[in-house]
Scaffold this motif. Structure first.
Motif, mmCIF file in Angstrom:
data_model
loop_
_atom_site.group_PDB
_atom_site.id
_atom_site.type_symbol
_atom_site.label_atom_id
_atom_site.label_comp_id
_atom_site.label_asym_id
_atom_site.label_seq_id
_atom_site.Cartn_x
_atom_site.Cartn_y
_atom_site.Cartn_z
ATOM 1 N N LEU A 159 0.809 -1.209 0.000
ATOM 2 C CA LEU A 159 0.000 0.000 0.000
ATOM 3 C C LEU A 159 0.847 1.266 0.000
ATOM 4 O O LEU A 159 0.338 2.356 -0.262
ATOM 5 N N LEU A 160 2.129 1.126 0.311
ATOM 6 C CA LEU A 160 3.008 2.292 0.340
ATOM 7 C C LEU A 160 3.603 2.586 -1.040
ATOM 8 O O LEU A 160 4.285 3.582 -1.223
ATOM 9 N N ASP A 161 3.377 1.707 -1.992
ATOM 10 C CA ASP A 161 3.953 1.887 -3.323
ATOM 11 C C ASP A 161 2.887 1.577 -4.370
ATOM 12 O O ASP A 161 2.957 0.576 -5.066
ATOM 13 N N GLU A 162 1.903 2.423 -4.465
ATOM 14 C CA GLU A 162 0.842 2.241 -5.438
ATOM 15 C C GLU A 162 1.309 2.694 -6.825
ATOM 16 O O GLU A 162 2.192 3.538 -6.953
ATOM 17 N N TYR A 163 0.691 2.136 -7.849
ATOM 18 C CA TYR A 163 0.996 2.590 -9.202
ATOM 19 C C TYR A 163 0.255 3.888 -9.478
ATOM 20 O O TYR A 163 -0.751 4.207 -8.835
ATOM 21 N N ASP A 164 0.753 4.650 -10.438
ATOM 22 C CA ASP A 164 0.167 5.945 -10.789
ATOM 23 C C ASP A 164 0.329 6.161 -12.288
ATOM 24 O O ASP A 164 1.405 6.557 -12.755
ATOM 25 N N CYS A 165 -0.715 5.863 -13.039
ATOM 26 C CA CYS A 165 -0.652 5.981 -14.499
ATOM 27 C C CYS A 165 -0.881 7.438 -14.916
ATOM 28 O O CYS A 165 -1.929 8.004 -14.631
#
Length: 342
Positions: A99-105
């Protein structure tokens, strides 16, 4: 000097544009449209076919612009026993949710121009349309790799002249490791000038690159991943440093054949060594290819093809929301600033 588009080339270009419009259920491709799901899947498959390394990694469609990583890695062991008279069984999730490293398109533009001079030169090719499409797909696929290995940040407006390796288009895999998992990043020790260096040679801690790679696997890769098909992705110079002495010597035919066989099966330590286009020099990334992903947000692959007679060309505007994702940081280690001494 102005160039006129040859009538034969115009007919073939018009047919090419009409095919794209028809496949996406639009009347005219000059108006921006979202690529339909079936053509989108074909385009993704074409990207992977046009660049060998893209065949080995994941290219995932995702519904949302931001969210939890898909995490198709096995985070830990799952076997166990439970005395259900005392407590309930506790399933282990297959896949890691960080949860600390979510993707971001975010939007990346892949805009290409078809100059009349090029189309005129190709006008008699029977495979004109296939040739044009393959050229575009290849260029985009190679740029995805370039961003993945060299991207540092996303600028509001990128500058291809100042950043020829697309450093300012999007944060890539290597930068994700540097920023998010610095414990998986080794740059060596201070060489006395304030610079960090990993020195390799007879008088150093690491006598060979092979020794460096084995050290990195044992010290940085989580134990459960050490036998999971790791490879050593590297710049061409790393392989040259290791294999040039073997090849750059006069040998009898038998020794020459043996040397070529060794080179054809390139290894660093016990790992297969792989040179990938646009990968940084003096750098090694140890991981499995399926630990690297490109997430593309479904429905955001937008396209329009318009003529620009004032520039003697047509332009194929393409964009997609995407992100470069490392699925499991414990399954990788990034080694930089490698200096191999003679």
């Amino acid at each position: 000097m102005s160039v006129v588009l040859n009538p034969i080339a115009r007919t073939k270009l018009s047919s090419y544009i009409a095919d794209i419009a028809r496949a996406n259920n639009v009347e005219d491709a000059k108006y921006t449209f979202a690529v339909q799901p079936v053509p989108e899947q074909k385009i993704i498959a074409a990207y992977q076919e046009s660049a060998d390394f893209l065949k080995q990694i994941n290219v995932f469609p995702v519904d949302n612009a931001k969210g939890e990583k898909i995490g198709l890695q096995i985070g830990s062991s799952v076997a166990g026993t439970t005395d259900t008279r005392v407590k309930a069984r506790t399933p282990v999730a297959v896949g890691t949710l960080d949860l600390l490293d979510e993707y971001d398109c975010t939007q990346t533009n892949y805009d290409v121009a078809y100059y009349w001079s090029l189309l005129n030169a190709w006008k008699h090719h029977p495979d004109f349309k296939a040739k044009l499409q393959a050229m575009v797909i290849k260029a985009i696929a190679l740029d995805k790799l370039c961003i993945g290995f060299n991207g540092l940040y996303r600028a509001p407006t990128s500058d291809r002249i100042a950043n020829p390796l697309l450093q300012d288009v999007k944060k890539g895999w290597l930068q994700k490791i540097r920023d998010t998992a610095p414990e998986q990043h080794y740059e060596g020790v201070d060489d006395g000038t304030g610079n960090l260096v990993i020195k390799v040679g007879a008088d150093n801690e690491f006598k060979t690159v092979d020794g460096l790679v084995e050290f990195a696997v044992e010290e940085y890769i989580a134990e459960q991943h050490r036998e999971s098909g790791l490879i050593a992705i590297c710049g061409r110079g790393i392989l040259s440093d290791k294999y040039l002495p073997l090849l750059n010597t006069i040998q009898d035919p038998t020794e020459q054949l043996a040397a070529r066989t060794i080179y054809a099966n390139k290894q660093l330590g016990t790992l297969q060594a792989l040179h990938v286009p646009k990968f940084p020099a003096k750098t090694i990334l140890i991981t499995t290819p399926d630990n690297l992903s490109i997430y593309m947000q479904s429905g955001t692959l937008n396209r329009s093809i318009v003529e620009q007679p004032e520039w003697d060309r047509a332009v194929d505007f393409q964009s997609v929301n995407e992100d470069f994702v490392v699925e499991d940081y414990s399954k990788c280690v990034l080694l930089e600033n490698i200096e191999v001494e003679a």
